[in-house]
Design a protein around this motif. Structure first.
Motif, PDB file in Angstrom:
ATOM      1  N   ALA A  94      99.895  15.966 125.723  1.00 53.91           N
ATOM      2  CA  ALA A  94      99.998  15.043 124.993  1.00 53.91           C
ATOM      3  C   ALA A  94     101.078  16.207 123.380  1.00 53.91           C
ATOM      4  O   ALA A  94     101.829  15.894 123.183  1.00 53.91           O
ATOM      5  CB  ALA A  94     100.056  13.940 124.230  1.00 53.91           C
ATOM      6  N   GLY A  95     100.212  17.644 123.961  1.00 55.94           N
ATOM      7  CA  GLY A  95     100.619  18.013 121.714  1.00 55.94           C
ATOM      8  C   GLY A  95      99.560  18.510 121.359  1.00 55.94           C
ATOM      9  O   GLY A  95      98.508  17.692 121.135  1.00 55.94           O
ATOM     10  N   PRO A  96      99.866  19.155 120.107  1.00 61.04           N
ATOM     11  CA  PRO A  96     101.423  19.767 119.839  1.00 61.04           C
ATOM     12  C   PRO A  96     100.770  21.009 120.483  1.00 61.04           C
ATOM     13  O   PRO A  96     102.617  21.441 120.286  1.00 61.04           O
ATOM     14  CB  PRO A  96     101.099  20.058 118.607  1.00 61.04           C
ATOM     15  N   PRO A 141     102.729  22.635 129.707  1.00 66.09           N
ATOM     16  CA  PRO A 141     104.039  22.675 128.601  1.00 66.09           C
ATOM     17  C   PRO A 141     103.633  21.122 127.998  1.00 66.09           C
ATOM     18  O   PRO A 141     103.053  20.241 128.710  1.00 66.09           O
ATOM     19  CB  PRO A 141     105.160  22.686 129.439  1.00 66.09           C
ATOM     20  N   VAL A 142     103.849  21.062 127.000  1.00 64.30           N
ATOM     21  CA  VAL A 142     103.652  20.041 126.428  1.00 64.30           C
ATOM     22  C   VAL A 142     105.028  18.850 126.644  1.00 64.30           C
ATOM     23  O   VAL A 142     105.599  19.191 126.620  1.00 64.30           O
ATOM     24  CB  VAL A 142     103.812  20.385 124.719  1.00 64.30           C
ATOM     25  N   GLY A 143     104.242  17.711 127.789  1.00 70.98           N
ATOM     26  CA  GLY A 143     105.309  16.454 127.582  1.00 70.98           C
ATOM     27  C   GLY A 143     105.074  16.662 129.754  1.00 70.98           C
ATOM     28  O   GLY A 143     104.820  15.766 130.086  1.00 70.98           O
ATOM     29  N   LEU A 144     104.774  17.529 129.878  1.00 74.96           N
ATOM     30  CA  LEU A 144     103.722  17.749 131.133  1.00 74.96           C
ATOM     31  C   LEU A 144     102.355  16.039 131.263  1.00 74.96           C
ATOM     32  O   LEU A 144     101.110  16.637 130.989  1.00 74.96           O
ATOM     33  CB  LEU A 144     103.727  18.420 131.523  1.00 74.96           C
ATOM     34  N   VAL A 145     103.039  14.734 131.937  1.00 71.69           N
ATOM     35  CA  VAL A 145     102.163  14.361 132.257  1.00 71.69           C
ATOM     36  C   VAL A 145     101.822  14.023 134.058  1.00 71.69           C
ATOM     37  O   VAL A 145     103.584  13.302 133.841  1.00 71.69           O
ATOM     38  CB  VAL A 145     102.261  12.635 131.600  1.00 71.69           C
ATOM     39  N   LEU A 190     107.567  15.121 129.169  1.00 70.01           N
ATOM     40  CA  LEU A 190     108.717  14.058 127.900  1.00 70.01           C
ATOM     41  C   LEU A 190     108.402  15.150 126.934  1.00 70.01           C
ATOM     42  O   LEU A 190     108.220  16.429 127.147  1.00 70.01           O
ATOM     43  CB  LEU A 190     107.496  12.631 127.478  1.00 70.01           C
ATOM     44  N   SER A 191     108.869  14.301 126.071  1.00 73.41           N
ATOM     45  CA  SER A 191     109.204  14.874 124.090  1.00 73.41           C
ATOM     46  C   SER A 191     109.258  14.258 123.416  1.00 73.41           C
ATOM     47  O   SER A 191     109.478  13.628 123.671  1.00 73.41           O
ATOM     48  CB  SER A 191     110.500  16.624 124.543  1.00 73.41           C
ATOM     49  N   MET A 192     109.645  15.416 122.589  1.00 74.93           N
ATOM     50  CA  MET A 192     109.522  14.451 121.221  1.00 74.93           C
ATOM     51  C   MET A 192     108.888  13.680 120.711  1.00 74.93           C
ATOM     52  O   MET A 192     108.575  13.230 119.870  1.00 74.93           O
ATOM     53  CB  MET A 192     110.598  13.368 121.083  1.00 74.93           C
ATOM     54  N   GLY A 193     107.180  14.554 120.750  1.00 75.59           N
ATOM     55  CA  GLY A 193     106.370  14.718 119.871  1.00 75.59           C
ATOM     56  C   GLY A 193     105.278  13.440 120.553  1.00 75.59           C
ATOM     57  O   GLY A 193     105.609  12.950 121.586  1.00 75.59           O
ATOM     58  N   ARG A 194     104.196  13.600 119.710  1.00 72.51           N
ATOM     59  CA  ARG A 194     103.040  13.486 120.971  1.00 72.51           C
ATOM     60  C   ARG A 194     102.987  12.094 120.809  1.00 72.51           C
ATOM     61  O   ARG A 194     102.333  11.946 121.748  1.00 72.51           O
ATOM     62  CB  ARG A 194     101.353  13.566 119.971  1.00 72.51           C
TER      63      ARG A 194
END
Length: 418
Positions: A358-360, A368-372, A389-393
Motif C-alpha cells: 500500500a506504500g509509501p 512496487p507500491v500499488g501491487l496487490v 493501483l496508484s494515487m496513495g495509500r
C-alpha cells in the motif's frame, strides 16, 4: 408551469468548511421528486449585506427561494431580518410560536429559565405561513411576494429534514409540475473517461430521459433521469435505457440503486444462504469493516483475520512457510493460500484475501507500491486477481478491498472471474 428553485444556505461555518452543507443535498433530492428544478446553490456567511445581495440575485433567476440557517436566537441569526427587508415585510411577534418555544424549553430544561433572546425566534414576517417546528425551537416561514415563494428553514440537519418532509412538501405539492425520477447504475472495472467516451454521442442526443456519468472512488455511476406527469410514466421512459446500458456494459454493472459493492455481495450471500470470511494484509481489516458497516450482516459474515505480519499468515492461516520464503508475502501463491486458509479457520463458504504494497515505499523484495493480489476461495476453486493501483495509500487500500468484493460478486452471480 415549470418552477425553478434556488437554495441559499446561511452560515459562516459552512464557508469555513467546519461543517458540510448536507441540507442542500437533502433539499435538492426532495425538490427533484416534486418536479421542481433546482438550478442554483448559494452559500453565504453571517453577513447582512452579502446575504441581501444573494437574495436579490436569487429573485432574478428563481421563483422559489429556500433558505437554511440563521433563524436562531443569537445576534448572527439574521436570515428573517434580511429576507423581510428584501421583500418589504415587517417582522411581528407571533404569540403561538412564542408559546411553543417556551413549552419546548420547559420539556428539555424544566429547572432552567429560558433566556429572553429566544423570543427573537418568534419574530416572523407579517402575513406569512408559519411552519411549526416540532423538532426544535425556531419555526419555519413561508410567504409569497414579488412573484417569488420564499421558504425559510432551520439549519440543523435533523430539524431541516423533518421540516421539509412534514411542512414544506405539503406546502409545495400544489406547485409540482410532474415528477422527476432518477435511477443509478453502478459499475466497477471501468474508468469514467472510458465509460463517457463510449456513451458521449448518445448522451448528447438525449433530452428526456437524460444520462449523466459520475466518478466515485474506484468505480463509476450512470444516472438516468426522466421527467413525466407521474412516476409510472417516468419509469417507463427509464426502463429501455437501463436495459440498453446493462446489455452494453454487461458484468461491469454490479447493481441499480444499490449503495455499494459490499451491499451487492451481502444481498447475494443472503439470497444463496452462503457465508463469507476475510484474510487481510495490506487492507488491514478494511474488507471486514466495510462488510460489518452493513446492518444485519451477521447472518452471512463469519469474521476476518488481519494477518499483517508474515508469521501470522503462517501460524494462523496456515500458509506454508516454503511459499512465503520462495515467493514472499506479496504474491499470487500466498494470496491463494490465505483465502483457502481463511475458509478453514473461519468455517465460511467464501473467503476474500488481500496482500500487497500500500506504500509509501516498496516492500523488502522490491515489489512496487500499488501491487496487490486479491484472492477468493470457494468450495469449487480459488481465484486470484493481480492489480497495480496508484494515487496513495488510502486509495490503494480502498480499491483493493473493492476488487475483493467484485470477485465475490462475480462468483455469486455466475459470471466469469478475471
Amino acid at each position: 408551469m415549470s418552477h425553478t428553485a434556488e437554495l441559499i444556505a446561511v452560515g459562516t461555518e459552512l464557508l469555513l468548511g467546519n461543517i458540510a452543507n448536507t441540507d442542500a443535498q437533502m433539499l435538492s433530492q426532495g425538490l427533484s421528486a416534486l418536479g421542481i428544478n433546482v438550478y442554483y446553490h448559494t452559500v453565504v456567511g453571517d453577513n447582512p449585506d452579502r446575504l441581501k445581495a444573494a437574495v436579490e440575485l436569487a429573485k432574478t433567476r428563481a421563483d422559489i427561494i429556500i433558505t437554511t440557517g440563521g433563524l436562531g436566537p443569537t445576534c448572527d441569526d439574521l436570515t428573517k431580518n434580511v429576507l423581510a427587508q428584501c421583500f418589504g415585510r415587517q417582522l411581528v411577534f407571533h404569540e403561538p410560536s412564542a408559546r411553543r418555544i417556551e413549552a419546548y424549553f420547559q420539556r428539555l430544561h424544566p429547572n432552567r429559565p429560558m433566556t429572553d433572546n429566544n423570543y427573537q425566534q418568534a419574530m416572523l414576517p407579517e402575513g406569512c405561513t408559519v411552519l411549526d417546528n416540532d423538532w426544535g425551537t425556531a419555526p419555519g416561514v413561508a410567504f409569497e411576494a414579488d412573484g417569488v415563494r420564499v421558504i425559510m428553514l432551520p439549519g440543523p440537519p435533523r430539524e431541516c429534514k423533518a421540516m421539509f418532509t412534514y411542512r414544506v412538501v405539503p406546502y409545495l405539492k400544489d406547485l409540482a409540475d410532474g415528477v422527476i425520477v432518477s435511477r443509478t447504475l453502478k459499475l466497477f472495472g471501468i474508468g469514467e473517461s472510458s465509460m463517457e467516451a463510449q456513451l458521449r454521442e448518445r448522451m448528447n442526443a438525449m433530452t428526456n430521459p437524460t444520462l449523466a456519468p459520475y466518478a466515485k472512488e474506484g468505480e463509476c455511476e450512470l444516472r438516468i433521469t426522466a421527467k413525466a406527469a407521474d412516476e409510472e410514466s417516468a419509469h417507463a421512459l427509464i426502463d429501455p435505457v437501463e436495459a440498453d446500458l446493462k446489455a452494453h456494459f454487461g458484468p461491469l454493472v454490479y447493481g441499480v440503486d444499490i449503495p455499494s459493492l459490499e451491499a451487492a455481495v451481502f444481498a447475494l450471500l443472503k439470497e444463496k444462504g452462503l457465508t463469507l470470511g476475510t484474510a487481510e494484509s495490506c487492507t488491514g481489516g478494511l474488507v471486514a469493516k466495510r462488510m460489518t458497516d452493513l446492518a444485519g450482516v451477521s447472518s452471512v459474515f463469519r469474521g476476518g483475520v488481519v494477518s499483517y505480519a508474515t508469521e501470522v499468515k503462517h501460524t494462523v492461516l496456515g500458509v506454508d512457510q516454503d511459499l512465503l520464503d520462495q515467493y514472499g508475502a506479496v504474491s499470487e501463491p500466498v494470496a491463494r493460500a490465505m483465502a483457502e486458509g481463511a475458509r478453514k479457520v473461519l468455517g465460511c463458504d467464501l473467503a476474500i484475501s488481500t496482500t500487497g504494497v500500500a506504500g509509501p515505499d516498496p516492500d523488502e523484495r522490491g515489489n512496487p507500491v500499488g501491487l496487490v493480489f486479491i484472492g477468493l476461495a470457494a468450495p469449487d476453486g480459488t481465484w486470484v486477481r493481480k492489480v497495480n493501483l496508484s494515487m496513495g495509500r488510502q486509495r490503494i487500500r480502498h480499491i483493493a478491498a473493492s476488487h475483493g468484493f467484485d470477485l465475490a460478486r462475480r462468483y455469486l452471480s455466475g459470471l466469469e472471474l478475471k
